[in-house]
Structures are given as structure tokens and as C-alpha cells.
Scaffold this motif. Structure first.
Motif, PDB file in Angstrom:
ATOM      1  N   MET A   1      -8.959  16.199  -9.013  1.00  0.00           N
ATOM      2  CA  MET A   1      -8.601  17.498  -8.476  1.00  0.00           C
ATOM      3  C   MET A   1      -9.288  17.746  -7.139  1.00  0.00           C
ATOM      4  SD  MET A   1      -8.544  20.232 -11.546  1.00  0.00           S
ATOM      5  CE  MET A   1      -9.858  19.284 -12.358  1.00  0.00           C
ATOM      6  N   ARG A   7     -17.616  16.897 -10.420  1.00  0.00           N
ATOM      7  CA  ARG A   7     -18.800  17.500 -10.991  1.00  0.00           C
ATOM      8  C   ARG A   7     -18.776  17.336 -12.506  1.00  0.00           C
ATOM      9  NH1 ARG A   7     -18.204  23.018  -8.579  1.00  0.00           N
ATOM     10  NH2 ARG A   7     -16.061  22.294  -8.514  1.00  0.00           N
ATOM     11  N   TRP A   9     -18.482  19.271 -15.159  1.00  0.00           N
ATOM     12  CA  TRP A   9     -17.401  19.844 -15.975  1.00  0.00           C
ATOM     13  C   TRP A   9     -16.075  19.131 -15.710  1.00  0.00           C
ATOM     14  CZ3 TRP A   9     -13.135  22.442 -13.883  1.00  0.00           C
ATOM     15  CH2 TRP A   9     -13.226  22.779 -12.525  1.00  0.00           C
ATOM     16  N   VAL A  54     -12.127  25.956 -19.570  1.00  0.00           N
ATOM     17  CA  VAL A  54     -11.014  25.598 -18.688  1.00  0.00           C
ATOM     18  C   VAL A  54      -9.844  25.088 -19.538  1.00  0.00           C
ATOM     19  CG1 VAL A  54     -10.246  23.985 -16.895  1.00  0.00           C
ATOM     20  CG2 VAL A  54     -12.454  25.130 -16.668  1.00  0.00           C
ATOM     21  N   LEU A  86      -2.333  31.279 -14.724  1.00  0.00           N
ATOM     22  CA  LEU A  86      -2.307  30.699 -13.376  1.00  0.00           C
ATOM     23  C   LEU A  86      -1.403  31.511 -12.451  1.00  0.00           C
ATOM     24  CD1 LEU A  86      -1.952  26.908 -12.628  1.00  0.00           C
ATOM     25  CD2 LEU A  86      -0.844  28.600 -11.213  1.00  0.00           C
ATOM     26  N   GLN A  90      -2.368  33.875  -9.226  1.00  0.00           N
ATOM     27  CA  GLN A  90      -1.890  33.484  -7.900  1.00  0.00           C
ATOM     28  C   GLN A  90      -1.038  34.583  -7.264  1.00  0.00           C
ATOM     29  OE1 GLN A  90      -2.907  31.160  -6.020  1.00  0.00           O
ATOM     30  NE2 GLN A  90      -4.055  29.886  -7.456  1.00  0.00           N
TER      31      GLN A  90
ATOM     32  N   ARG B  53     -15.499  28.773 -13.525  1.00  0.00           N
ATOM     33  CA  ARG B  53     -14.925  27.427 -13.651  1.00  0.00           C
ATOM     34  C   ARG B  53     -13.428  27.508 -13.910  1.00  0.00           C
ATOM     35  NH1 ARG B  53     -18.745  26.280 -11.176  1.00  0.00           N
ATOM     36  NH2 ARG B  53     -20.576  25.242 -12.021  1.00  0.00           N
ATOM     37  N   VAL B  54     -13.041  28.461 -14.763  1.00  0.00           N
ATOM     38  CA  VAL B  54     -11.616  28.636 -15.067  1.00  0.00           C
ATOM     39  C   VAL B  54     -10.870  29.011 -13.787  1.00  0.00           C
ATOM     40  CG1 VAL B  54      -9.945  30.081 -16.303  1.00  0.00           C
ATOM     41  CG2 VAL B  54     -11.979  29.230 -17.496  1.00  0.00           C
ATOM     42  N   LEU B  55     -11.442  29.937 -13.026  1.00  0.00           N
ATOM     43  CA  LEU B  55     -10.794  30.367 -11.776  1.00  0.00           C
ATOM     44  C   LEU B  55     -10.714  29.211 -10.783  1.00  0.00           C
ATOM     45  CD1 LEU B  55     -12.452  33.868 -11.459  1.00  0.00           C
ATOM     46  CD2 LEU B  55     -10.005  33.422 -11.738  1.00  0.00           C
ATOM     47  N   GLU B  56     -11.739  28.369 -10.786  1.00  0.00           N
ATOM     48  CA  GLU B  56     -11.748  27.217  -9.897  1.00  0.00           C
ATOM     49  C   GLU B  56     -10.651  26.236 -10.317  1.00  0.00           C
ATOM     50  OE1 GLU B  56     -15.808  25.850  -9.585  1.00  0.00           O
ATOM     51  OE2 GLU B  56     -15.099  24.228  -8.267  1.00  0.00           O
ATOM     52  N   ALA B  57     -10.548  25.997 -11.627  1.00  0.00           N
ATOM     53  CA  ALA B  57      -9.535  25.064 -12.141  1.00  0.00           C
ATOM     54  C   ALA B  57      -8.127  25.582 -11.874  1.00  0.00           C
ATOM     55  CB  ALA B  57      -9.752  24.838 -13.636  1.00  0.00           C
ATOM     56  N   LEU B  58      -7.968  26.905 -11.850  1.00  0.00           N
ATOM     57  CA  LEU B  58      -6.651  27.500 -11.603  1.00  0.00           C
ATOM     58  C   LEU B  58      -6.349  27.624 -10.107  1.00  0.00           C
ATOM     59  CD1 LEU B  58      -6.568  30.370 -14.287  1.00  0.00           C
ATOM     60  CD2 LEU B  58      -5.456  28.134 -14.423  1.00  0.00           C
ATOM     61  N   GLY B  59      -7.294  27.192  -9.268  1.00  0.00           N
ATOM     62  CA  GLY B  59      -7.062  27.225  -7.814  1.00  0.00           C
ATOM     63  C   GLY B  59      -7.239  28.607  -7.207  1.00  0.00           C
ATOM     64  N   VAL B  60      -8.037  29.463  -7.856  1.00  0.00           N
ATOM     65  CA  VAL B  60      -8.224  30.822  -7.350  1.00  0.00           C
ATOM     66  C   VAL B  60      -9.538  30.968  -6.594  1.00  0.00           C
ATOM     67  CG1 VAL B  60      -8.351  33.276  -8.009  1.00  0.00           C
ATOM     68  CG2 VAL B  60      -6.837  31.738  -9.236  1.00  0.00           C
ATOM     69  N   ALA B  63     -16.045  26.947  -5.378  1.00  0.00           N
ATOM     70  CA  ALA B  63     -17.488  27.145  -5.486  1.00  0.00           C
ATOM     71  C   ALA B  63     -18.146  26.686  -4.200  1.00  0.00           C
ATOM     72  CB  ALA B  63     -18.022  26.345  -6.666  1.00  0.00           C
TER      73      ALA B  63
END
Lengths: 235, 235
Positions: A1, A7, A9, A54, A86, A90, B53-60, B63
Motif C-alpha cells: 500500500m 510498518r 501493522w 483495520v 470507505l 471519502q 490506522r483505520v483512517l490511514e488504511a481507508l486513504g483518509v 501519518a
């Protein structure tokens, strides 16, 4: 990704993905415990927990409560929740413009409905018919009507049977739910709109039943565009 | 998202979503620090980190490394990464069957390409043309060719300009990347296939340039179906 080194996680996530691909993990199965995964991948337990959140948000697992041998997260494949989260975020963050969401719904729903109408084998529309009848109730509030309306569109998509399209449609719908509701709330005469929507819904279902694929597609496209046209000049 | 009472990390997620919707948070902005959010929502800092982490994984959000006033996560809207993670994991876990992924690609790409061909204003196909030329190099490995091939399809979709469709297409492609590569690896004569794909790509671009919308759509649909037909009898 990410282009940088993954990292902690992200390594946990990649590990679960490869276990799924190889069939070492399958839906319904419990994933290895936090401690085991942390030890095996040489990462902290908090990183494992972050990866689990996640995966939960993406609809890949469900956390179990409690502890002991019965605890641990269960693998499942329920992409709808993840797709919805998602897309909602967005749209909220302006990454997905509302007109693009509406256009994408038109593309996917037109295709689903046309494909359904073109089938030679009989199509089960009992869920769709039940929702049409439910929407006829005169005492429905705007909000109640919109909930049934969303279910009607999703039932049509589900009847077409493509699981990717179904998850996408559900996410698209959820992502502009606030917007959809705002349009309804701003209408002077909700009764007129509701009657028009009822008639359009029945006409779409009739075209599917009659096997007129192009007509079914045109009707669903006009129906969706018409609803949003009042508020978005672009559509 | 869940029917049960939202857990701590879900409350953090909901808070960020509503801040985005209200415009209190906008892309490029730094989100409130871990400690501030934890205190305000009365949740543990580890729950805030899980939500991040969830927001990062969703592309929002992205970090930031380091600490001090420059640290903290930045809001961005890059749905592609999140869509890709979601779809890859759902395909890996059998939530999304590969034939449904292929059919969805056909629907979205046919629509993008037809829409592009139907435009009256001139369409910029320079990126598409550059990729067509790059794919002509005879020394390309299968893997190198497939990377350019993926970029060609994405460039066509991007040219059509619907950001939701672009993110979806990218995710769909990524989710069956392993599968696509396996088909290529299993071919006896890669050279014949590559030449066929080159000719088909150029024919699609030509139909877009000529403004023949139906032909452009038919060609792209036949092209995608043809590639997967060898391996999946359903397509």
C-alpha cells in the motif's frame, strides 16, 4: 500500500492477506491470537490490535468478546460495511464528489437492471415486489420511505447477483445518504415526489419482468438522475 | 457501521467523519492530536490510535513521523489505496468471486470508454498514447508488460474523469493482480498474446479517438473478457 517500508501493522495485514490467499485462513475460522501473531512477526501487540481494527473496518473479520479459547476474531467476508465506511469518509472529505457518486450509481444500476431483464431464466422479484407494496403505505414519513427506497434499489442489484456490484452499490448509497435525505427534506411537496417515485419504481420492475433490457436500464437511469437533478445542476 | 453500541475506536471514526462533513476538518489539515481526541471523547489513547490506522488504511489520512508541533496525521483523500486494500482482502477471503470482479471491470470500463468516445470536446489521450508506445518495446518481460497494461487501462478510466470509477477500477485491478499474472505465466506463447493485446489496445484507443462510442465499449469489453476467458470458463 505504501511505497515506504511497511510498518508493523501493515506487515500483520499482509500476513493475513497471504494466509487468506493460500487458504491457510478461511471464512468462519478464528485467526491466530494477538500474542501468537505478535511473536511470529516480531511486532508489538498493539500493532497486531491496530491491524485487527483495520481488518474489522474493511469487513474481513469480526471481533469476539470475552477471553479464553472462545475469544479471538473470526474471519468473515462482509465487504459491504467496509465499502460503506470507505465511501462515506471519502465523500465527507471531498475525495469523492457527489456528482461522481451519482453517476457511478447510474452506471452500475443501469447495468444490473438491464442484465436482469435480459435473462432468459425466471428472475425472483419477490423481495422487490414486497418493497414496492410497502412503499405504497400512505402514512410513511419521508425518512421511512427513503429507507424502503434504498432497500428496493439494493434488492434489484442483489437479484442480479454480482457481489462486487452489490457491495459497491450499497457503499455508494450510504455515502450520500445525508445528501439524499437533505433533498427530500427540502421538497415543498413530498407527497408529489413520493407518488412520482412510486410510479417510477413500478415501471422499472415492470420493464425487468417484461424482459425489455434497454427500457429497464433507461428507466432506472432517468429515475436516479431525476431525483438528484433538483439539487445538483450537473446531473 | 455495527448494530451494537459503537466501540471506542468507532466513536473516534464517527467524530472524524462528522468533522469532515461539517467542514471543521478539510484535506491538508492536521487532525487533533491523540491526547486531545482521547480526552474529548473520553476514550483511551490506544483507541484513538486504532481509529487512526483505520483512517490511514481507508486513504483518509497520512501519518506523519516525528513529534512536536509538526507531528500529527494529515487529512488527505486518496481513496485508491483503501479501495485496493479492501478489494484485495475480499478477493483473498473469497468474499468477492474473481468472475464478479472481472464482470464489474467490464461494466465500469465499457462505460468509461464509451462516455469518453461520445464527448464532443477534444480528449487528451497523451498518457494513453505514451503507454501504447511503451508496450511496443519487444524486450519487455511478461511482468513489465502487465504493469504497463494496467497503467493503460487506468489512464483511459482517468481520462473519463469520474473519481469514484477511477478508484474502483484501480482496486478491482489490484485485487486480481496475482490471478492476472498467473494467467500470463501459464501461457505457452506469451509473444502471441502480447501482440494480440497490443493490437486490441490500439483498436480501443482508435475507437475512442474516432468518437465511435459503442465500438469503443464493445472492444474494451471483448478485450477484458478475452484475457480472462482462457482461465475462467464463466467469463
Amino acid at each position: 500500500m505504501a511505497t515506504a517500508a511497511p510498518r508493523a501493522w501493515e506487515r500483520v495485514l499482509a500476513r493475513i492477506e497471504s494466509d487468506l490467499l493460500d487458504g491457510r485462513l478461511t471464512p468462519g475460522q478464528r485467526i491466530p491470537g494477538e500474542r501468537a501473531l505478535a511473536g511470529e512477526l516480531n511486532v508489538g501487540r498493539s500493532s497486531v490490535r491496530e491491524a485487527m481494527r483495520v481488518l474489522e473496518a474493511l469487513g474481513v473479520l469480526r471481533a469476539q468478546t470475552g477471553s479464553g479459547p472462545e475469544a479471538g476474531a473470526i474471519i468473515l467476508t462482509r465487504p459491504t460495511g467496509g465499502m460503506s465506511a470507505l465511501m462515506r469518509l471519502q465523500v465527507a472529505g471531498r475525495g469523492f464528489p457527489v456528482p461522481d457518486v451519482v453517476r457511478t450509481r447510474v452506471i452500475l444500476e443501469t447495468s444490473s437492471v438491464s442484465e436482469l431483464a435480459a435473462r432468459t431464466e425466471p428472475v425472483d422479484l419477490s423481495e422487490v415486489d414486497g418493497l414496492l407494496d410497502a412503499m405504497d403505505a400512505p402514512e410513511l414519513s419521508r425518512q421511512e420511505f427513503l429507507v424502503l427506497d434504498a432497500q428496493f434499489h439494493l434488492a434489484l442489484t442483489r437479484a442480479a447477483g454480482n457481489q462486487v456490484v452489490t457491495a459497491m452499490m450499497s457503499g455508494l448509497r450510504d455515502s450520500i445518504e445525508t445528501y439524499t435525505g437533505r433533498i427530500a427534506a427540502a421538497l415543498d411537496s413530498w407527497e408529489d415526489t413520493a407518488n412520482r417515485l412510486r410510479a417510477e419504481h413500478r415501471a422499472i420492475a415492470a420493464a425487468v419482468r417484461d424482459g425489455t433490457a434497454d427500457l429497464a436500464g433507461e428507466r432506472v437511469a432517468a429515475h436516479i438522475r431525476g431525483y438528484y437533478a433538483a439539487a445538483t445542476p450537473e446531473e
